[in-house]
Write a protein that holds these residues in place. Structure first.
Motif, mmCIF file in Angstrom:
data_model
loop_
_atom_site.group_PDB
_atom_site.id
_atom_site.type_symbol
_atom_site.label_atom_id
_atom_site.label_comp_id
_atom_site.label_asym_id
_atom_site.label_seq_id
_atom_site.Cartn_x
_atom_site.Cartn_y
_atom_site.Cartn_z
ATOM 1 N N ILE A 159 5.251 2.820 -11.959
ATOM 2 C CA ILE A 159 3.904 3.288 -11.583
ATOM 3 C C ILE A 159 3.305 3.478 -13.118
ATOM 4 O O ILE A 159 3.054 4.419 -13.834
ATOM 5 C CB ILE A 159 3.848 4.419 -10.779
ATOM 6 N N TYR A 192 -2.211 -0.153 -7.848
ATOM 7 C CA TYR A 192 -2.487 0.713 -6.609
ATOM 8 C C TYR A 192 -4.075 1.300 -6.902
ATOM 9 O O TYR A 192 -4.500 1.014 -7.918
ATOM 10 C CB TYR A 192 -1.989 2.199 -6.760
ATOM 11 N N VAL A 213 0.826 3.391 -3.106
ATOM 12 C CA VAL A 213 2.613 3.228 -3.493
ATOM 13 C C VAL A 213 3.420 3.443 -2.519
ATOM 14 O O VAL A 213 4.524 2.700 -2.582
ATOM 15 C CB VAL A 213 2.399 4.524 -4.631
ATOM 16 N N ILE A 236 11.810 5.399 -8.532
ATOM 17 C CA ILE A 236 10.479 5.251 -8.809
ATOM 18 C C ILE A 236 10.386 5.904 -10.176
ATOM 19 O O ILE A 236 10.920 7.023 -10.567
ATOM 20 C CB ILE A 236 9.557 5.797 -7.958
#
Length: 572
Positions: A159, A192, A213, A236
């Protein structure tokens, strides 16, 4: 004590060395807190940093096409000489300011037909409109050639950072090919919705970006077996705001079955989640900047992205004046809404019982870019330094901080430095900023996580690779300095022309990540032991050196106790 002292800005601007240059509007880069020219929200804010932005560096290389059958249809990718095959894919559908849903068929991003094309970024200010698209919920899968159908390989889902307002899957250094090959795992780099489109729906629905997400993880669980991945082995990982997103997800009960464990790199843990009341205050201001009512869906859908981004910029600038919790470094943040996000991980709510393994890291000089970029080559004199600390933290906490060895003005301050000038105390300010925003609250979080049933491994990068853009602040290119973001190209193995020390750490960290992906433990037989964090001593392993990081200001009796964190002071 209140950190947000309104008189500080006016006082600082009277000092010529710290006056804002004409036309300065601050700087923001992926993964790094947004830094507008105000001194607000602790020691880091208020230092103007005019640097060139660097956002996208997509790999547009060609390669031989490859097709894999998935539950969504045929996945089209491209392999090259890196030992991986890259699959770019749209993972979700969404309407403006509504929750995303998993796609029903395999689609390349941006309506492309070329499998080598990379996703365009999500809409963001200060980026040319030709580089982003609203239909941006895409990811890039990097599948090593060694992973075949039935392999049951783990997956690392990355991310990106960017203060929840900037960044993309095409950010510098985020090519997952080498990381996938080194760890024999699938690497997924996701996008995102950012800024107001992801966090400030006029309807009042909260945390759309967080839900994006979660949608990405749901998509991965369905598709991974087709590529040789194990749907139950998703880790993650993220840096800066990406790590803050992971902290948010750890507070979402309905997300817990979507991933097994997490890696948080350089989370700005001093900044808590917003309360519903704070969110509503900011949302009201945003809605007032739009030319539509909150219930006029037709009008809202007809708004141009330019209009929305202009309203977002206005909100970001106005937020600190609307609520002291809106730190200008990260004015738009997820909200503890009590329904999706049910914990704050702070004293405001009971810390939940937890069981996921975490790997939590910071870098040695997190605040270096901010502090040295703002102070400039002239350095910081002791009198101004003491004034800044007193103004930011209040007299009681300032006295405590300035008496601590790591932050104290040297006893030799009244003597010259050999060049006829005063002692430069920028290093003390840099250490204080690093400890306040990143290092110490991360250690506090790790202790709390372990106290409530989880397992955590804490590390500190003392070797890094200067991230694109960090060279604009000379301090960040000095030997031995590791500024915010300098861990990214180490983890991904994308550091250009790595030195022997960098190459050694790349090999070590990728081996440790490989072990963590599989076991929740970064230790291997061939590497020195990384001791798990305890409830008092977190045993922060130095990454790039032997031994553990010195505790310094992160002793539990200082930050979070004698000197409260921002989230404590602000009730977040």
């Amino acid at each position: 004590m209140l950190f947000f002292v309104s008189t500080v800005l006016a006082s600082l601007l009277l000092i010529p060395s710290y006056a804002l240059p004409t036309g300065s509007h601050g700087d923001h880069r992926p993964g790094f807190p947004r830094l507008p020219p105000v001194f607000h929200g602790g020691i880091l804010c208020g230092l103007p940093i005019p640097v060139v932005q660097r956002f996208l560096c997509p790999r547009q290389d060609g390669g031989s096409p490859l097709t894999v059958s998935t539950p969504f249809g045929n996945a089209h990718g491209a392999s090259d000489d890196s030992g991986t095959t890259r699959f770019a894919v749209k993972y979700a559908n969404h309407n403006r300011w509504q929750a995303s849903t998993v796609v029903t068929s395999w689609l390349l991003p941006n309506g492309q037909s070329d499998p080598t094309a990379m996703p365009m970024a999500c809409p963001q200010t200060d980026l040319n409109s030709s580089a982003f698209v609203e239909d941006c919920l895409s990811m890039v899968l990097y599948v090593p050639d060694s992973v075949k159908s039935g392999s049951k390989a783990p997956t690392l889902m990355w991310i990106h950072g960017g203060s929840f307002t900037f960044g993309s899957a095409n950010g510098p250094g985020l090519d997952g090919s080498k990381l996938a090959t080194a760890t024999n795992s699938i690497v997924a780099v996701i996008q995102y919705r950012l800024g107001a489109l992801g966090l400030y729906a006029p309807s009042g629905e909260t945390n759309l970006a967080v839900k994006d997400v979660m949608t990405a993880m749901t998509f991965l669980q369905r598709v991974l077996p087709s590529f040789g991945g194990d749907a139950s082995q998703i880790t993650i990982a993220g840096q800066s705001a990406g790590a803050s997103m992971i902290r948010t997800l750890l507070a979402v009960p309905s997300a817990q079955n979507l991933f097994k464990q997490a890696i948080l790199q350089s989370d700005t843990m001093d900044y808590g989640f917003y309360t519903p009341e704070i969110h509503q205050t900011l949302l009201n201001h945003f809605k007032a900047s739009l030319s539509c009512s909150a219930t006029d869906t037709t009008c809202l859908n007809a708004l141009s992205l330019t209009d929305i981004l202009n309203a977002e910029s206005d909100l970001s600038g106005a937020a600190p004046g609307l609520t002291p919790a809106a730190n200008p470094a990260e004015p738009l943040r997820p909200v503890h809404d009590g329904t999706l996000v049910t914990s704050t991980f702070t004293p405001i709510t009971p810390f939940p019982r937890v069981n996921k393994p975490l790997l939590i890291t910071t870098v040695n000089d997190e605040a270096g870019f901010t502090i040295y970029g703002g102070v400039g080559p002239g350095g910081l004199d002791p009198a101004t330094y003491e004034f800044m600390v007193d103004s930011a933290f209040g007299q009681k906490s300032a006295t405590t901080l300035l008496a601590f060895a790591d932050y104290a003005v040297p006893a030799s301050a009244n003597s010259t430095d050999g060049d006829g000038g005063e002692t430069d105390v920028t290093p003390q300010l840099q250490q204080m900023g690093t400890d306040q925003v990143w290092r110490c609250p991360s250690w506090t979080f790790a202790r709390n996580w372990v106290s409530n049933g989880g397992r955590a491994f804490v590390g500190e990068f003392v070797v890094g690779a200067s991230y694109p853009g960090n060279e604009e602040v000379p301090f960040c290119t000095d030997s031995g300095v590791v500024c915010h973001q300098d861990d990214i190209e180490i983890v991904f193995g994308t550091a250009p022309n790595p030195t022997p020390a960098q190459a050694a750490l790349i090999q070590e960290i990728q081996a440790r990540y490989s072990a963590f992906l599989r076991t929740g433990n970064p230790n291997t037989d061939s590497l020195r032991t990384w001791t798990a964090a305890g409830t008092s001593n977190v045993h922060a392993t130095q990454l790039g050196a032997s031994g553990e990081a010195p505790v310094g200001g992160c002793d539990p009796s200082l930050w979070g106790a004698a000197v409260p964190y921002d989230y404590q002071t602000l009730g977040l």
